[in-house]
Structures are given as C-alpha cells and as structure tokens.
Design an enzyme around this catalytic site. Structure first.
Site, PDB file in Angstrom:
ATOM      1  N   ASP A  79      -5.025  69.471  22.272  1.00  0.00           N
ATOM      2  CA  ASP A  79      -6.171  70.217  21.734  1.00  0.00           C
ATOM      3  C   ASP A  79      -7.367  70.253  22.687  1.00  0.00           C
ATOM      4  O   ASP A  79      -8.014  71.283  22.837  1.00  0.00           O
ATOM      5  CB  ASP A  79      -6.602  69.636  20.380  1.00  0.00           C
ATOM      6  CG  ASP A  79      -5.572  69.917  19.296  1.00  0.00           C
ATOM      7  OD1 ASP A  79      -4.666  70.730  19.536  1.00  0.00           O
ATOM      8  OD2 ASP A  79      -5.680  69.322  18.203  1.00  0.00           O
ATOM      9  N   THR A 118      -6.703  76.746  29.884  1.00  0.00           N
ATOM     10  CA  THR A 118      -7.171  76.902  28.508  1.00  0.00           C
ATOM     11  C   THR A 118      -5.966  76.687  27.600  1.00  0.00           C
ATOM     12  O   THR A 118      -4.866  77.151  27.926  1.00  0.00           O
ATOM     13  CB  THR A 118      -7.694  78.349  28.304  1.00  0.00           C
ATOM     14  OG1 THR A 118      -8.815  78.536  29.164  1.00  0.00           O
ATOM     15  CG2 THR A 118      -8.099  78.632  26.883  1.00  0.00           C
ATOM     16  N   THR A 162      -0.166  64.224  20.314  1.00  0.00           N
ATOM     17  CA  THR A 162       1.090  64.443  19.584  1.00  0.00           C
ATOM     18  C   THR A 162       2.270  63.747  20.249  1.00  0.00           C
ATOM     19  O   THR A 162       3.156  63.205  19.577  1.00  0.00           O
ATOM     20  CB  THR A 162       1.387  65.958  19.501  1.00  0.00           C
ATOM     21  OG1 THR A 162       0.371  66.562  18.711  1.00  0.00           O
ATOM     22  CG2 THR A 162       2.734  66.236  18.860  1.00  0.00           C
ATOM     23  N   SER A 191      -8.882  65.251  19.537  1.00  0.00           N
ATOM     24  CA  SER A 191     -10.118  65.743  18.918  1.00  0.00           C
ATOM     25  C   SER A 191     -11.200  64.664  18.953  1.00  0.00           C
ATOM     26  O   SER A 191     -12.385  64.965  18.823  1.00  0.00           O
ATOM     27  CB  SER A 191      -9.863  66.157  17.463  1.00  0.00           C
ATOM     28  OG  SER A 191      -9.005  67.270  17.446  1.00  0.00           O
ATOM     29  N   THR A 227     -17.826  85.263  30.530  1.00  0.00           N
ATOM     30  CA  THR A 227     -17.253  86.336  29.723  1.00  0.00           C
ATOM     31  C   THR A 227     -16.354  85.800  28.597  1.00  0.00           C
ATOM     32  O   THR A 227     -15.672  84.788  28.766  1.00  0.00           O
ATOM     33  CB  THR A 227     -16.447  87.340  30.577  1.00  0.00           C
ATOM     34  OG1 THR A 227     -15.741  88.234  29.709  1.00  0.00           O
ATOM     35  CG2 THR A 227     -15.432  86.670  31.494  1.00  0.00           C
TER      36      THR A 227
END
Ligand code: ASP
Length: 343
Positions: free
Chosen positions: A89, A165, A12, A58, A276
């Site tokens: 992303d 993340t 972006t 992506s 997890t």
C-alpha cells in the site's frame, strides 16, 4: 558466497488470517520463515532482521523510514545487497524516501512484497522474494553491484523506486513506473538495462539523511473547487510545502482568487510544486495560458515526478535545509537520484 540482508517490515507477504475477525494481520518472524525454507537453501546467504512487531504498511511513516535506512546504513559493509519486505500500500512512499535518504548508494536496496500472503497456495510471495534476493546479490565481473540503487521488484519487473506508483489492488502486477522504463525484466533470465540504471560516484561515501519535515500537504484541484477549501489548506498553521495536483500538462483554473491564494502562500515561504494528475507525462508550465498564473505566483514545476517521490523529497529537503528555502527550491528542480526528468 554473496550475502544479502533481508529486512522485514511486514505487509501482506508476512500475513496470516486472524481467527476471530477474519482480517489479515502480520505473522511473527518464525511463522514467516517456516513458510520460506528456500530462503536458506540457495547459494546466497540470507540473514533476516525484522520489525518487532511487523506491521501493515498503512502504519509506516518517517519513523519507520528512518529505521529501515539505518538498518541498511549500519550493515552496509557486511552485505552485498539488501531486500526490504514491505506492504504494497505505501511501498512507493517508503522506497522513494529511502532513495533520498541513502545518498551515494553503491549497493542494491530492493523492496518487494506480495498481493497474497506467503501461506496461500497461489501466492506471488515466493517468486517476488526469491528474485528480489537474486537481484540484490547480482554483481558484474569486477564485483560491482549490477543495480546499485533503491528499486522495487514486483511480478516480473524491476523499477527505480522513486518512479513507482501502486496501480492495482487486485492484480499481481501491482506497481508501475509510468515515466521511466523498467530497470530489468525477469523471465527465464533476468535481463538488466544498464543504460537506465543510476550509478553514484564510487568515490563518494554513503551518506545518511534522516531529517523530515512532515508539515506538507497535497492539494488536488478539481473543477468547481471552492476558495474556502484552498484557503483553509494553504493557511494551515506551520505548513511548509504543498504538492499541487493540477490538470494535464500542469494547468489550473485561471480564477483570480486562486492566483491570489497561491501567491500569498508562496510569499509566506510555502514551497508549492506543480504535479500533474496524469500518471504519464510532464508538467509544462507556460504551454497553456491557464498555467501562466501558477508561474507568476511562484509555483515550481514538478516535471514528471510522482506524488510519492515529490512528497518524500519535499519532506526531506525541508527537514535537511530548514532555513534555506532558496536551496530547497533549487533542489526541487534537480534530479537527485533519477526521480525526475528535468528538461
Ligand atoms: N495492507 C497491506 C500493506 O500494505 C497490503 C499489501 O501488503 O499488499 O501492508
């Protein structure tokens, strides 16, 4: 004068709106540079190399990771630090991958991007990029890099790359590091946390690893998951590794069929690692009876690793040691560059 190599892959931060579709697409390098004259007006020399064409993240995968890592490796001696412009992303995947590819890194490799394109008035691009460059150039009194690791700088935080993340598609604070504190915080001053930074042995040379085995998968458990679904994934021809996303502290349904499928897969030589589904906290196999079957089946603990770091670590270890599963299993339970807290 400090020298930083800016590697632009796209995202972006480099994008403009396409007239016909109205969708955001990466601009060319000259258009991007025209929006950022400050890059060449400061006290740090910034040279730019870009993917041609620049791409949305992506579309980034192991081939692009190799290109980025090789650009750093090939120019390692010429620059004090590196900044990689990348879409948000999949930034955590790429940045995690590079942290494993660049063994014994002694200089900063700082990923950044933005939530709004550089040409938009309210864009976060300018601040993110200029601060990332400053961090990449930062040295102590002895001339050593202050942050000699792969990191992500976004909004006002510097994180260890393989702990991050993407957490938000809307806010400027797009990333978080749930299981490890920020390496630095940027306000009026940039405040570093040296006790949290990973330092490689300066006597060891930078070593580039580029072999990936992408025959891995994520299996996310959920209440009611059917045997056929698990079976078809675990019996995928050629499958080498699975990130098993479990409940809470690493728990799974205690159904006998699940144990049988996992055990059979491990016996066929598939690496299965327990991760997890919670963002914060660690796998603790054996804490609850419902994780005992996983241990008995030969599933390994991923402790507090992120899915992004686990997948890229598995791909790289399986690629680098294709015939030594025992070594791969041992290295999964080891912190290679601060990606996991092993107790
Ligand atoms: N789709 C964009 C990309 O990842 C999103 C961004 O950069 O924020 O390339």
């Amino acid at each position: 004068m400090s020298k930083v190599l800016l590697i632009s892959t796209g995202g972006t931060i480099t994008m403009v709106r396409e007239q016909t579709s109205g969708a955001l697409v990466p601009a060319d390098l000259e258009t991007f540079k025209a929006f950022m004259p400050e890059l060449f007006a400061g006290s740090i020399q910034v040279d730019i190399q870009a993917f041609d064409p620049m791409i949305d993240s992506s579309d980034i995968g192991p081939d692009s990771w190799r290109r980025m890592a090789e650009m750093v490796y090939d120019h390692y001696e010429e620059y004090d630090g590196f900044v990689i412009l990348h879409g948000t992303d999949t930034m955590s995947y790429s940045a995690s991958a590079l942290s494993f590819m660049l063994e014994n890194l002694g200089k900063p490799v700082v990923f950044t991007g933005s939530q709004l394109p550089v040409g938009v008035l309210r864009s976060d691009a300018r601040e993110n990029l200029l601060t990332a460059i400053e961090i990449a150039a930062e040295q102590d009194e002895e001339g050593n890099a202050v942050v000699p690791e792969v990191a992500i700088y976004f909004e006002d935080r510097l994180f260890r790359a393989n702990r991050t993340t993407k957490r938000n598609a809307e806010h400027f604070s797009a990333f978080n590091s749930y299981n490890y504190p920020a390496l630095a915080k940027a306000g009026v001053h940039i405040t570093y946390q040296p006790h949290l930074i990973h330092y490689s042995d300066p006597n060891l040379p930078l070593t580039l690893h580029t072999e990936f085995d992408t025959r891995v998968a994520v299996l996310k458990l959920f209440p009611g998951i059917q045997p056929e679904v698990v079976r078809s994934l675990l019996r995928t021809p050629g499958l080498r590794g699975v990130a098993l996303e479990t409940f809470g502290a690493g728990n799974a349904p205690s159904a006998e069929w699940l144990y049988d499928e996992l055990k059979a897969a491990v016996d066929r030589g598939i690496l299965i690692v327990n991760k997890t589904q919670c963002n914060t906290g660690s796998v603790e196999m054996g804490l609850y009876a419902v994780s005992l079957n996983l241990m008995r089946a030969g599933v390994l603990s991923g402790y507090d690793i992120t899915t992004e770091a686990l997948l890229t670590k598995m791909m790289l270890l399986l690629g680098e040691h294709p015939d030594d599963l025992e070594r791969v299993r041992a290295l999964i339970g080891t912190s290679l560059c601060g990606e996991v807290t092993v107790d």
